[in-house]
Write a protein that holds these residues in place. Sequence first.
Motif, short mmCIF file in Angstrom:
data_model
loop_
_atom_site.label_atom_id
_atom_site.label_comp_id
_atom_site.label_asym_id
_atom_site.label_seq_id
_atom_site.Cartn_x
_atom_site.Cartn_y
_atom_site.Cartn_z
N LEU A 1 0.83 -1.28 0.11
CA LEU A 1 -0.07 -0.02 0.09
C LEU A 1 0.85 1.38 0.02
O LEU A 1 0.65 2.19 -0.85
CB LEU A 1 -0.84 0.04 1.22
CG LEU A 1 -1.82 -1.26 1.25
CD1 LEU A 1 -2.68 -1.16 2.58
CD2 LEU A 1 -2.73 -1.15 0.32
N LEU A 2 1.73 1.38 0.89
CA LEU A 2 2.50 2.38 0.99
C LEU A 2 3.44 2.65 -0.18
O LEU A 2 3.67 3.67 -0.80
CB LEU A 2 3.56 2.47 2.43
CG LEU A 2 4.64 3.80 2.30
CD1 LEU A 2 4.06 4.74 2.91
CD2 LEU A 2 5.67 3.13 3.55
N MET A 3 4.05 1.62 -0.67
CA MET A 3 4.98 1.55 -1.76
C MET A 3 4.22 2.20 -3.05
O MET A 3 4.76 3.20 -3.84
CB MET A 3 5.41 0.15 -2.08
CG MET A 3 6.84 -0.21 -2.76
SD MET A 3 8.24 0.58 -1.62
CE MET A 3 8.41 -0.76 -0.77
N THR A 4 3.08 1.56 -3.28
CA THR A 4 2.14 2.24 -4.59
C THR A 4 1.64 3.55 -4.23
O THR A 4 1.93 4.36 -5.17
CB THR A 4 0.85 1.35 -4.72
OG1 THR A 4 1.25 0.03 -4.41
CG2 THR A 4 0.11 1.47 -5.78
N ALA A 5 1.40 3.99 -3.00
CA ALA A 5 1.15 5.34 -2.62
C ALA A 5 2.16 6.31 -2.87
O ALA A 5 1.97 7.48 -3.68
CB ALA A 5 0.50 5.38 -1.41
N VAL A 6 3.42 5.82 -2.40
CA VAL A 6 4.67 6.82 -2.50
C VAL A 6 4.80 7.01 -4.15
O VAL A 6 5.09 8.12 -4.58
CB VAL A 6 5.65 6.28 -1.75
CG1 VAL A 6 6.97 6.87 -2.29
CG2 VAL A 6 5.35 6.45 -0.37
N GLY A 7 4.72 5.82 -4.82
CA GLY A 7 5.43 5.71 -6.32
C GLY A 7 4.28 6.86 -6.90
O GLY A 7 4.83 7.56 -7.77
N ALA A 8 3.02 6.51 -6.76
CA ALA A 8 2.09 7.36 -7.63
C ALA A 8 1.85 8.89 -7.25
O ALA A 8 1.98 9.82 -7.73
CB ALA A 8 0.62 6.67 -7.30
N SER A 9 2.27 9.15 -5.77
CA SER A 9 1.94 10.43 -5.27
C SER A 9 3.13 11.32 -5.65
O SER A 9 2.82 12.51 -5.98
CB SER A 9 1.66 10.46 -3.76
OG SER A 9 2.57 9.92 -3.10
N ILE A 10 4.42 10.77 -5.72
CA ILE A 10 5.37 11.75 -5.92
C ILE A 10 5.25 12.25 -7.35
O ILE A 10 5.76 13.22 -7.70
CB ILE A 10 6.91 11.32 -5.64
CG1 ILE A 10 7.01 9.69 -6.27
CG2 ILE A 10 7.04 11.10 -4.17
CD1 ILE A 10 8.57 9.36 -6.24
N GLN A 11 4.85 11.22 -8.28
CA GLN A 11 4.43 11.88 -9.74
C GLN A 11 3.36 12.56 -9.85
O GLN A 11 3.04 13.86 -10.45
CB GLN A 11 4.60 10.68 -10.57
CG GLN A 11 4.43 10.94 -12.10
CD GLN A 11 5.54 11.85 -12.48
OE1 GLN A 11 6.43 11.37 -13.09
NE2 GLN A 11 5.49 13.30 -12.31
N LEU A 12 2.21 12.37 -9.09
CA LEU A 12 1.11 13.11 -9.47
C LEU A 12 0.97 14.34 -8.82
O LEU A 12 0.32 15.23 -9.44
CB LEU A 12 -0.31 12.06 -8.86
CG LEU A 12 -0.90 11.24 -9.69
CD1 LEU A 12 -1.99 10.45 -8.66
CD2 LEU A 12 -1.64 11.99 -10.81
N LEU A 13 1.74 14.37 -7.71
CA LEU A 13 1.44 15.93 -7.06
C LEU A 13 2.47 16.83 -7.90
O LEU A 13 1.82 17.97 -8.04
CB LEU A 13 2.18 15.47 -5.59
CG LEU A 13 1.65 15.36 -4.36
CD1 LEU A 13 2.27 15.38 -3.25
CD2 LEU A 13 0.28 16.53 -4.42
N SER A 14 3.34 16.42 -8.34
CA SER A 14 4.23 17.46 -9.16
C SER A 14 3.50 17.69 -10.58
O SER A 14 3.29 18.91 -11.01
CB SER A 14 5.65 16.95 -9.62
OG SER A 14 5.51 15.77 -10.04
N VAL A 15 2.81 16.77 -10.82
CA VAL A 15 1.84 17.15 -12.27
C VAL A 15 0.58 18.04 -11.88
O VAL A 15 0.19 19.07 -12.50
CB VAL A 15 1.42 15.81 -12.84
CG1 VAL A 15 0.41 16.05 -13.97
CG2 VAL A 15 2.58 15.05 -13.43
#
Lengths: 89, 433
Positions: free
Chosen positions: B69-83
Amino acid sequence: MKNSGDEIETWQDADTWHIDVRGLVPPQPMVAILSLLKSGNIKNRLIVHIERDPVHLYAELEELGWDYETNISDGDQYLIEIRKQANAE
Amino acid sequence: MPNKPLNVMANARGRLLPFSLPFRFFLAACFYQSLMWVLLFLNPDDLITYNGGAGPILSAVHLLTLGVLLMTAVGASIQLLSVSTLRPMRSLMACRLLSWLLIPGVGILVYGMMNLSSLALVIGGSLVTIALLIYALLVFDNLVFASGMGVITAYIWAAILSLCMIVALGIALIMDYYHAFLQDHTFTAVTHMLLAAYGFMGMLSLGFSYILIPMFALAAFQNKKLAHTGFILNVIALLLLVVDLLITKNLLLWLAIFSGLTGSVCYLFSMYQILQQRMRKRLGFSFRMIYLSWCALPLSIVAGAMMKMGIIKPALFGVILLLAWLLMFLVGILQRIAPFLTTMHLAQGKAGKVPTQSELTSELSLKICNYAYIASLLLLISGLCFEQSLMIRIGSLVGLCAGLSLFYFLLNIVRIKRAHAHSVKPVAEARQG
Protein backbone atom coordinates in the motif's frame (compact mmCIF):
# COMPACT_ATOMS: atom_id res chain seq x y z
CA MET A 1 -16.61 39.07 -27.10
CA LYS A 2 -15.36 37.87 -23.79
CA ASN A 3 -17.22 35.71 -21.28
CA SER A 4 -15.87 35.35 -17.79
CA GLY A 5 -16.99 32.23 -16.01
CA ASP A 6 -16.31 31.24 -12.44
CA GLU A 7 -12.69 30.32 -13.12
CA ILE A 8 -12.62 29.50 -16.82
CA GLU A 9 -12.35 32.35 -19.27
CA THR A 10 -13.57 32.12 -22.86
CA TRP A 11 -13.61 34.86 -25.49
CA GLN A 12 -14.07 35.27 -29.23
CA ASP A 13 -11.64 37.04 -31.53
CA ALA A 14 -12.99 37.25 -35.13
CA ASP A 15 -13.75 33.65 -36.09
CA THR A 16 -11.54 32.19 -33.40
CA TRP A 17 -12.62 31.17 -29.92
CA HIS A 18 -10.16 31.20 -27.03
CA ILE A 19 -10.29 29.37 -23.72
CA ASP A 20 -7.92 30.08 -20.84
CA VAL A 21 -7.63 27.09 -18.52
CA ARG A 22 -4.43 28.16 -16.78
CA GLY A 23 -4.37 27.62 -13.03
CA LEU A 24 -6.95 24.83 -13.08
CA VAL A 25 -6.25 21.52 -11.42
CA PRO A 26 -6.47 18.43 -13.68
CA PRO A 27 -8.77 17.26 -15.12
CA GLN A 28 -10.67 20.56 -15.15
CA PRO A 29 -8.79 21.96 -18.18
CA MET A 30 -9.57 18.88 -20.27
CA VAL A 31 -13.20 18.77 -19.15
CA ALA A 32 -13.64 22.47 -19.92
CA ILE A 33 -12.08 22.17 -23.39
CA LEU A 34 -14.10 19.08 -24.33
CA SER A 35 -17.31 20.61 -22.97
CA LEU A 36 -16.76 23.70 -25.09
CA LEU A 37 -16.07 21.62 -28.21
CA LYS A 38 -19.16 19.49 -27.59
CA SER A 39 -21.34 22.56 -26.98
CA GLY A 40 -21.37 23.24 -30.73
CA ASN A 41 -20.28 26.89 -30.29
CA ILE A 42 -16.95 26.33 -31.98
CA LYS A 43 -17.54 26.48 -35.70
CA ASN A 44 -14.01 27.01 -36.93
CA ARG A 45 -11.08 27.31 -34.57
CA LEU A 46 -10.34 27.18 -30.85
CA ILE A 47 -7.14 28.34 -29.19
CA VAL A 48 -6.46 26.85 -25.78
CA HIS A 49 -4.24 28.76 -23.34
CA ILE A 50 -2.78 26.29 -20.88
CA GLU A 51 0.38 25.93 -18.80
CA ARG A 52 0.99 22.22 -19.45
CA ASP A 53 1.10 19.94 -22.45
CA PRO A 54 -2.33 18.23 -22.35
CA VAL A 55 -1.08 14.90 -23.68
CA HIS A 56 -4.26 13.03 -22.76
CA LEU A 57 -6.43 15.53 -24.63
CA TYR A 58 -5.05 14.61 -28.04
CA ALA A 59 -6.57 11.12 -28.25
CA GLU A 60 -9.96 12.59 -27.27
CA LEU A 61 -9.65 15.28 -29.95
CA GLU A 62 -8.83 12.74 -32.62
CA GLU A 63 -11.81 10.64 -31.58
CA LEU A 64 -14.11 13.67 -31.76
CA GLY A 65 -12.81 14.65 -35.22
CA TRP A 66 -10.68 17.67 -34.36
CA ASP A 67 -7.16 18.45 -35.58
CA TYR A 68 -4.68 20.13 -33.28
CA GLU A 69 -1.31 21.78 -33.19
CA THR A 70 0.64 22.49 -30.02
CA ASN A 71 3.06 25.38 -29.63
CA ILE A 72 4.79 27.15 -26.82
CA SER A 73 4.27 30.90 -26.55
CA ASP A 74 6.59 32.16 -23.85
CA GLY A 75 8.06 30.44 -20.84
CA ASP A 76 5.74 27.75 -19.67
CA GLN A 77 2.67 28.73 -21.68
CA TYR A 78 1.20 26.43 -24.32
CA LEU A 79 -1.13 27.38 -27.14
CA ILE A 80 -3.13 24.53 -28.60
CA GLU A 81 -4.81 25.34 -31.88
CA ILE A 82 -7.82 23.10 -32.49
CA ARG A 83 -9.68 22.95 -35.81
CA LYS A 84 -12.41 20.78 -37.30
CA GLN A 85 -10.92 17.99 -39.40
CA ALA A 86 -11.21 18.73 -43.11
CA ASN A 87 -13.26 15.59 -43.78
CA ALA A 88 -15.48 16.06 -40.70
CA GLU A 89 -18.94 17.54 -41.09
CA MET B 1 -3.69 20.81 -40.35
CA PRO B 2 -1.92 17.59 -39.47
CA ASN B 3 -2.06 16.69 -35.81
CA LYS B 4 1.09 17.87 -34.15
CA PRO B 5 1.77 17.28 -30.52
CA LEU B 6 4.27 19.44 -28.71
CA ASN B 7 7.09 20.50 -31.01
CA VAL B 8 9.51 21.79 -28.41
CA MET B 9 10.79 19.96 -25.38
CA ALA B 10 9.11 21.83 -22.64
CA ASN B 11 9.33 22.74 -19.02
CA ALA B 12 6.53 20.30 -18.29
CA ARG B 13 9.11 17.63 -18.73
CA GLY B 14 10.73 18.86 -15.53
CA ARG B 15 7.56 17.97 -13.69
CA LEU B 16 7.79 14.37 -14.80
CA LEU B 17 10.11 12.22 -12.76
CA PRO B 18 12.21 9.67 -14.63
CA PHE B 19 9.98 6.79 -15.72
CA SER B 20 11.90 4.31 -13.58
CA LEU B 21 11.17 6.16 -10.33
CA PRO B 22 7.43 5.57 -9.86
CA PHE B 23 7.71 2.19 -11.58
CA ARG B 24 10.37 0.88 -9.20
CA PHE B 25 7.89 1.48 -6.35
CA PHE B 26 5.09 -0.22 -8.30
CA LEU B 27 7.23 -3.26 -9.13
CA ALA B 28 8.50 -3.50 -5.54
CA ALA B 29 4.85 -3.43 -4.41
CA CYS B 30 4.11 -6.43 -6.66
CA PHE B 31 7.12 -8.30 -5.26
CA TYR B 32 6.15 -7.66 -1.63
CA GLN B 33 2.57 -8.57 -2.38
CA SER B 34 3.68 -11.97 -3.69
CA LEU B 35 5.72 -12.49 -0.50
CA MET B 36 2.66 -11.62 1.58
CA TRP B 37 0.54 -14.27 -0.17
CA VAL B 38 3.32 -16.83 0.33
CA LEU B 39 3.42 -16.05 4.07
CA LEU B 40 -0.36 -16.42 4.35
CA PHE B 41 -0.21 -19.68 2.38
CA LEU B 42 2.39 -21.07 4.78
CA ASN B 43 0.67 -19.89 7.99
CA PRO B 44 -3.13 -20.16 7.60
CA ASP B 45 -3.73 -21.30 11.21
CA ASP B 46 -1.80 -18.34 12.56
CA LEU B 47 -4.12 -16.04 10.62
CA ILE B 48 -7.27 -17.66 12.06
CA THR B 49 -6.06 -17.29 15.65
CA TYR B 50 -4.16 -14.02 15.20
CA ASN B 51 -4.64 -11.56 18.01
CA GLY B 52 -1.51 -9.41 17.69
CA GLY B 53 2.19 -9.95 18.34
CA ALA B 54 5.28 -10.62 16.24
CA GLY B 55 5.54 -13.51 13.80
CA PRO B 56 4.46 -14.38 10.26
CA ILE B 57 1.09 -12.61 10.41
CA LEU B 58 2.58 -9.35 11.67
CA SER B 59 5.14 -9.67 8.87
CA ALA B 60 2.37 -10.34 6.32
CA VAL B 61 0.42 -7.31 7.57
CA HIS B 62 3.50 -5.09 7.16
CA LEU B 63 4.28 -6.57 3.76
CA LEU B 64 0.81 -5.44 2.80
CA THR B 65 0.76 -2.04 4.49
CA LEU B 66 4.36 -0.92 3.97
CA GLY B 67 5.35 -3.16 1.09
CA VAL B 68 2.27 -2.85 -1.09
CA LEU B 69 0.00 0.00 0.00
CA LEU B 70 2.65 2.52 1.04
CA MET B 71 4.97 1.60 -1.82
CA THR B 72 2.20 2.13 -4.42
CA ALA B 73 1.02 5.33 -2.76
CA VAL B 74 4.55 6.79 -2.63
CA GLY B 75 5.28 5.88 -6.27
CA ALA B 76 2.03 7.37 -7.51
CA SER B 77 1.94 10.44 -5.29
CA ILE B 78 5.47 11.75 -5.92
CA GLN B 79 4.63 11.83 -9.62
CA LEU B 80 1.00 12.91 -9.41
CA LEU B 81 1.61 15.76 -7.02
CA SER B 82 4.16 17.46 -9.22
CA VAL B 83 1.86 17.13 -12.23
CA SER B 84 -1.19 18.42 -10.32
CA THR B 85 0.47 21.32 -8.52
CA LEU B 86 2.65 22.24 -11.53
CA ARG B 87 5.61 22.27 -9.15
CA PRO B 88 8.39 19.77 -9.74
CA MET B 89 9.59 17.78 -6.75
CA ARG B 90 12.28 19.83 -4.98
CA SER B 91 15.01 17.22 -5.36
CA LEU B 92 15.27 14.31 -7.73
CA MET B 93 18.07 12.95 -5.58
CA ALA B 94 15.75 12.93 -2.56
CA CYS B 95 13.18 10.93 -4.58
CA ARG B 96 15.87 8.44 -5.55
CA LEU B 97 17.15 8.23 -1.98
CA LEU B 98 13.59 7.59 -0.83
CA SER B 99 13.41 4.53 -3.09
CA TRP B 100 16.86 3.27 -2.06
CA LEU B 101 15.91 3.45 1.61
CA LEU B 102 12.27 2.39 1.50
CA ILE B 103 12.40 -0.62 -0.83
CA PRO B 104 15.11 -2.61 1.01
CA GLY B 105 14.10 -1.11 4.39
CA VAL B 106 10.67 -2.72 4.25
CA GLY B 107 12.20 -6.12 3.46
CA ILE B 108 14.67 -5.89 6.37
CA LEU B 109 11.99 -4.66 8.79
CA VAL B 110 9.61 -7.46 7.86
CA TYR B 111 12.39 -10.01 8.25
CA GLY B 112 12.99 -8.60 11.75
CA MET B 113 9.30 -8.93 12.62
CA MET B 114 9.24 -12.49 11.36
CA ASN B 115 12.26 -13.63 13.36
CA LEU B 116 12.24 -11.03 16.16
CA SER B 117 15.74 -10.06 15.10
CA SER B 118 16.66 -6.88 16.93
CA LEU B 119 19.36 -5.96 14.43
CA ALA B 120 16.97 -6.29 11.48
CA LEU B 121 14.23 -4.40 13.35
CA VAL B 122 16.58 -1.51 14.14
CA ILE B 123 18.15 -1.33 10.66
CA GLY B 124 14.86 -1.85 8.78
CA GLY B 125 12.96 0.49 11.13
CA SER B 126 15.61 3.20 10.72
CA LEU B 127 15.65 2.93 6.92
CA VAL B 128 11.86 3.06 6.68
CA THR B 129 11.65 5.94 9.17
CA ILE B 130 14.23 8.05 7.30
CA ALA B 131 12.51 7.24 3.99
CA LEU B 132 9.12 8.27 5.35
CA LEU B 133 10.51 11.51 6.74
CA ILE B 134 12.02 12.30 3.33
CA TYR B 135 8.65 11.52 1.74
CA ALA B 136 6.80 13.73 4.24
CA LEU B 137 9.24 16.61 3.56
CA LEU B 138 8.93 16.21 -0.22
CA VAL B 139 5.14 16.26 -0.03
CA PHE B 140 5.16 19.19 2.42
CA ASP B 141 7.49 21.18 0.17
CA ASN B 142 5.38 20.47 -2.91
CA LEU B 143 2.04 21.26 -1.29
CA VAL B 144 2.91 24.22 0.89
CA PHE B 145 2.61 26.75 -1.95
CA ALA B 146 0.04 24.82 -4.01
CA SER B 147 -3.26 26.55 -4.61
CA GLY B 148 -6.65 25.55 -5.96
CA MET B 149 -6.56 21.98 -4.66
CA GLY B 150 -8.88 22.51 -1.68
CA VAL B 151 -10.05 19.29 -0.11
CA ILE B 152 -7.31 17.30 -1.86
CA THR B 153 -4.61 19.24 -0.01
CA ALA B 154 -6.57 18.94 3.25
CA TYR B 155 -6.71 15.15 2.94
CA ILE B 156 -3.01 14.94 2.09
CA TRP B 157 -2.08 17.09 5.13
CA ALA B 158 -4.17 14.78 7.32
CA ALA B 159 -2.40 11.78 5.80
CA ILE B 160 1.05 13.29 6.40
CA LEU B 161 0.21 14.14 10.03
CA SER B 162 -1.02 10.57 10.51
CA LEU B 163 2.20 9.32 8.94
CA CYS B 164 4.28 11.22 11.50
CA MET B 165 2.23 9.68 14.32
CA ILE B 166 2.48 6.18 12.80
CA VAL B 167 6.26 6.47 12.57
CA ALA B 168 6.50 7.65 16.20
CA LEU B 169 4.24 4.84 17.42
CA GLY B 170 6.08 2.29 15.26
CA ILE B 171 9.44 3.27 16.76
CA ALA B 172 7.90 3.07 20.26
CA LEU B 173 6.51 -0.41 19.52
CA ILE B 174 9.89 -1.69 18.28
CA MET B 175 11.67 -0.28 21.34
CA ASP B 176 9.00 -1.74 23.62
CA TYR B 177 10.02 -5.26 22.55
CA TYR B 178 13.33 -4.68 24.33
CA HIS B 179 12.67 -2.11 27.05
CA ALA B 180 8.97 -2.78 27.89
CA PHE B 181 8.16 0.86 28.66
CA LEU B 182 4.71 1.14 27.08
CA GLN B 183 1.78 0.90 29.49
CA ASP B 184 -0.37 -0.93 26.98
CA HIS B 185 1.48 -2.46 24.03
CA THR B 186 -1.68 -3.91 22.45
CA PHE B 187 -3.63 -0.64 22.41
CA THR B 188 -0.58 1.21 21.05
CA ALA B 189 -0.25 -1.42 18.30
CA VAL B 190 -3.97 -1.15 17.46
CA THR B 191 -3.69 2.67 17.32
CA HIS B 192 -0.63 2.35 15.05
CA MET B 193 -2.50 -0.04 12.73
CA LEU B 194 -5.73 1.96 12.58
CA LEU B 195 -3.86 5.23 12.04
CA ALA B 196 -1.93 3.60 9.21
CA ALA B 197 -5.06 2.20 7.57
CA TYR B 198 -7.62 4.96 8.11
CA GLY B 199 -5.23 7.84 8.82
CA PHE B 200 -2.39 7.64 6.33
CA MET B 201 -3.53 5.26 3.60
CA GLY B 202 -7.23 6.06 3.99
CA MET B 203 -6.82 9.84 3.89
CA LEU B 204 -4.35 9.62 1.00
CA SER B 205 -6.74 7.38 -0.96
CA LEU B 206 -9.73 9.64 -0.32
CA GLY B 207 -7.71 12.78 -1.16
CA PHE B 208 -6.24 11.49 -4.40
CA SER B 209 -9.69 10.18 -5.42
CA TYR B 210 -10.72 13.79 -5.98
CA ILE B 211 -7.96 14.13 -8.60
CA LEU B 212 -7.88 10.63 -10.04
CA ILE B 213 -11.55 9.69 -10.37
CA PRO B 214 -12.46 12.92 -12.25
CA MET B 215 -9.31 12.48 -14.35
CA PHE B 216 -10.06 8.88 -15.36
CA ALA B 217 -13.77 9.55 -15.84
CA LEU B 218 -13.34 13.01 -17.40
CA ALA B 219 -15.67 14.77 -15.03
CA ALA B 220 -15.77 18.06 -13.17
CA PHE B 221 -15.59 17.94 -9.40
CA GLN B 222 -18.18 20.51 -8.39
CA ASN B 223 -19.82 19.69 -5.06
CA LYS B 224 -16.96 20.96 -2.93
CA LYS B 225 -19.18 21.52 0.11
CA LEU B 226 -20.04 17.83 0.31
CA ALA B 227 -16.38 16.87 -0.12
CA HIS B 228 -15.34 19.24 2.68
CA THR B 229 -18.10 17.94 4.96
CA GLY B 230 -16.89 14.40 4.35
CA PHE B 231 -13.32 15.44 5.10
CA ILE B 232 -14.27 17.12 8.39
CA LEU B 233 -16.31 14.09 9.50
CA ASN B 234 -13.48 11.71 8.59
CA VAL B 235 -10.91 13.76 10.49
CA ILE B 236 -13.20 14.00 13.53
CA ALA B 237 -13.67 10.22 13.39
CA LEU B 238 -9.93 9.65 13.27
CA LEU B 239 -9.25 12.04 16.16
CA LEU B 240 -11.98 10.46 18.30
CA LEU B 241 -10.63 7.01 17.49
CA VAL B 242 -7.07 7.89 18.49
CA VAL B 243 -8.14 9.68 21.69
CA ASP B 244 -10.38 6.76 22.57
CA LEU B 245 -7.70 4.13 21.98
CA LEU B 246 -4.97 5.98 23.84
CA ILE B 247 -6.91 7.75 26.61
CA THR B 248 -10.65 7.30 27.12
CA LYS B 249 -10.92 3.57 26.22
CA ASN B 250 -14.32 2.92 24.60
CA LEU B 251 -16.03 6.15 25.65
CA LEU B 252 -15.74 7.89 22.28
CA LEU B 253 -15.50 4.84 20.05
CA TRP B 254 -19.15 4.80 18.97
CA LEU B 255 -19.04 8.50 18.15
CA ALA B 256 -15.94 7.82 16.05
CA ILE B 257 -17.70 4.99 14.23
CA PHE B 258 -20.77 7.16 13.56
CA SER B 259 -18.65 10.07 12.34
CA GLY B 260 -16.51 7.77 10.15
CA LEU B 261 -19.56 6.14 8.61
CA THR B 262 -21.18 9.49 7.85
CA GLY B 263 -17.89 10.80 6.44
CA SER B 264 -17.48 7.79 4.20
CA VAL B 265 -21.07 8.15 2.94
CA CYS B 266 -20.34 11.82 2.07
CA TYR B 267 -17.19 10.74 0.21
CA LEU B 268 -19.00 7.97 -1.66
CA PHE B 269 -21.84 10.32 -2.60
CA SER B 270 -19.29 12.85 -3.95
CA MET B 271 -17.76 10.08 -6.06
CA TYR B 272 -21.23 9.08 -7.28
CA GLN B 273 -21.96 12.69 -8.29
CA ILE B 274 -18.63 12.95 -10.12
CA LEU B 275 -19.28 9.73 -12.03
CA GLN B 276 -22.84 10.78 -12.86
CA GLN B 277 -21.57 13.73 -14.90
CA ARG B 278 -18.62 12.01 -16.51
CA MET B 279 -17.79 12.53 -20.18
CA ARG B 280 -16.07 9.15 -20.60
CA LYS B 281 -18.80 6.53 -20.63
CA ARG B 282 -16.69 3.35 -20.61
CA LEU B 283 -14.50 3.30 -17.54
CA GLY B 284 -12.92 -0.09 -18.05
CA PHE B 285 -12.53 -3.23 -16.02
CA SER B 286 -10.30 -1.69 -13.36
CA PHE B 287 -13.18 0.49 -12.17
CA ARG B 288 -15.00 -2.64 -10.98
CA MET B 289 -12.22 -3.06 -8.41
CA ILE B 290 -12.68 0.56 -7.38
CA TYR B 291 -16.47 0.10 -7.04
CA LEU B 292 -15.98 -3.00 -4.89
CA SER B 293 -13.42 -1.26 -2.72
CA TRP B 294 -15.87 1.60 -2.17
CA CYS B 295 -18.44 -0.90 -0.89
CA ALA B 296 -15.78 -2.21 1.50
CA LEU B 297 -15.00 1.24 2.96
CA PRO B 298 -18.17 1.62 5.10
CA LEU B 299 -18.26 -2.15 5.53
CA SER B 300 -14.82 -2.02 7.17
CA ILE B 301 -16.12 0.50 9.73
CA VAL B 302 -19.12 -1.74 10.47
CA ALA B 303 -16.73 -4.71 10.71
CA GLY B 304 -14.63 -2.73 13.21
CA ALA B 305 -17.72 -2.17 15.35
CA MET B 306 -18.62 -5.87 15.08
CA MET B 307 -15.11 -6.83 16.13
CA LYS B 308 -15.42 -4.53 19.13
CA MET B 309 -18.65 -6.32 20.09
CA GLY B 310 -16.90 -9.67 19.74
CA ILE B 311 -19.03 -10.80 16.78
CA ILE B 312 -16.15 -11.21 14.32
CA LYS B 313 -12.46 -12.00 14.66
CA PRO B 314 -9.78 -9.26 14.45
CA ALA B 315 -8.29 -11.01 11.40
CA LEU B 316 -11.59 -10.75 9.51
CA PHE B 317 -11.77 -7.02 10.26
CA GLY B 318 -8.14 -6.74 9.04
CA VAL B 319 -8.95 -8.56 5.79
CA ILE B 320 -11.95 -6.31 5.06
CA LEU B 321 -10.05 -3.13 5.93
CA LEU B 322 -6.69 -3.87 4.33
CA LEU B 323 -7.50 -6.22 1.47
CA ALA B 324 -11.08 -5.38 0.51
CA TRP B 325 -10.96 -1.59 0.92
CA LEU B 326 -7.37 -0.41 0.58
CA LEU B 327 -5.69 -3.06 -1.58
CA MET B 328 -8.60 -3.36 -4.01
CA PHE B 329 -8.78 0.41 -4.35
CA LEU B 330 -5.04 0.75 -4.95
CA VAL B 331 -4.93 -2.12 -7.42
CA GLY B 332 -7.82 -0.58 -9.39
CA ILE B 333 -6.08 2.82 -9.35
CA LEU B 334 -2.68 1.33 -10.24
CA GLN B 335 -4.21 -0.40 -13.27
CA ARG B 336 -5.27 3.04 -14.53
CA ILE B 337 -2.43 5.18 -13.35
CA ALA B 338 0.44 3.08 -14.73
CA PRO B 339 -0.68 3.44 -18.40
CA PHE B 340 -1.69 7.07 -17.70
CA LEU B 341 1.78 8.05 -16.46
CA THR B 342 3.48 6.05 -19.20
CA THR B 343 1.53 7.91 -21.90
CA MET B 344 2.70 11.19 -20.39
CA HIS B 345 6.30 10.02 -20.51
CA LEU B 346 6.04 8.78 -24.07
CA ALA B 347 4.47 12.04 -25.24
CA GLN B 348 7.27 14.21 -23.91
CA GLY B 349 9.77 15.34 -26.51
CA LYS B 350 9.28 12.45 -28.92
CA ALA B 351 8.11 12.49 -32.50
CA GLY B 352 5.71 9.83 -33.73
CA LYS B 353 2.42 8.42 -32.53
CA VAL B 354 2.21 7.72 -28.83
CA PRO B 355 0.55 4.45 -27.74
CA THR B 356 -2.82 5.11 -26.12
CA GLN B 357 -3.63 4.03 -22.58
CA SER B 358 -5.69 1.12 -23.86
CA GLU B 359 -2.80 -0.01 -26.07
CA LEU B 360 -0.62 -0.11 -22.96
CA THR B 361 -3.20 -2.15 -21.05
CA SER B 362 -2.98 -5.93 -21.21
CA GLU B 363 -6.69 -6.74 -20.86
CA LEU B 364 -6.12 -10.45 -20.24
CA SER B 365 -3.72 -9.99 -17.32
CA LEU B 366 -6.01 -7.29 -15.95
CA LYS B 367 -9.00 -9.64 -16.01
CA ILE B 368 -7.06 -12.53 -14.47
CA CYS B 369 -5.74 -10.20 -11.80
CA ASN B 370 -9.11 -8.76 -10.86
CA TYR B 371 -11.11 -12.01 -10.88
CA ALA B 372 -8.34 -13.69 -8.87
CA TYR B 373 -8.37 -10.86 -6.32
CA ILE B 374 -12.10 -11.12 -5.82
CA ALA B 375 -11.91 -14.94 -5.54
CA SER B 376 -9.00 -14.79 -3.07
CA LEU B 377 -10.84 -12.28 -0.93
CA LEU B 378 -13.98 -14.44 -0.81
CA LEU B 379 -11.91 -17.51 0.04
CA LEU B 380 -10.02 -15.69 2.81
CA ILE B 381 -13.22 -14.30 4.34
CA SER B 382 -14.90 -17.74 4.17
CA GLY B 383 -11.79 -19.41 5.59
CA LEU B 384 -11.77 -17.03 8.52
CA CYS B 385 -15.53 -17.31 9.15
CA PHE B 386 -15.51 -21.12 9.08
CA GLU B 387 -11.97 -21.46 10.48
CA GLN B 388 -10.87 -23.50 7.46
CA SER B 389 -7.13 -23.28 6.89
CA LEU B 390 -7.44 -25.07 3.53
CA MET B 391 -9.66 -22.25 2.24
CA ILE B 392 -7.10 -19.69 3.39
CA ARG B 393 -4.33 -21.64 1.67
CA ILE B 394 -6.28 -21.79 -1.61
CA GLY B 395 -7.24 -18.12 -1.24
CA SER B 396 -3.57 -17.22 -0.77
CA LEU B 397 -2.58 -19.16 -3.87
CA VAL B 398 -5.29 -17.43 -5.90
CA GLY B 399 -4.13 -14.10 -4.43
CA LEU B 400 -0.59 -14.94 -5.53
CA CYS B 401 -1.91 -15.46 -9.09
CA ALA B 402 -3.54 -12.03 -8.87
CA GLY B 403 -0.29 -10.44 -7.69
CA LEU B 404 1.72 -12.11 -10.46
CA SER B 405 -0.82 -11.01 -13.08
CA LEU B 406 -0.43 -7.44 -11.85
CA PHE B 407 3.33 -7.87 -12.06
CA TYR B 408 3.00 -9.02 -15.69
CA PHE B 409 0.62 -6.12 -16.40
CA LEU B 410 3.27 -3.63 -15.24
CA LEU B 411 6.16 -5.41 -16.96
CA ASN B 412 4.19 -5.34 -20.21
CA ILE B 413 3.87 -1.56 -19.91
CA VAL B 414 7.61 -1.24 -19.28
CA ARG B 415 8.28 -3.43 -22.33
CA ILE B 416 6.04 -1.35 -24.62
CA LYS B 417 7.49 1.88 -23.27
CA ARG B 418 11.04 0.69 -23.94
CA ALA B 419 10.17 -0.57 -27.42
CA HIS B 420 8.52 2.74 -28.28
CA ALA B 421 11.37 4.79 -26.84
CA HIS B 422 13.81 2.93 -29.11
CA SER B 423 11.59 3.08 -32.19
CA VAL B 424 11.00 6.85 -32.29
CA LYS B 425 13.49 9.66 -32.48
CA PRO B 426 13.55 12.64 -30.17
CA VAL B 427 11.88 15.66 -31.79
CA ALA B 428 15.10 17.57 -32.44
CA GLU B 429 16.60 14.53 -34.16
CA ALA B 430 13.44 13.97 -36.19
CA ARG B 431 13.53 17.55 -37.42
CA GLN B 432 17.08 17.25 -38.64
CA GLY B 433 15.81 14.51 -40.84
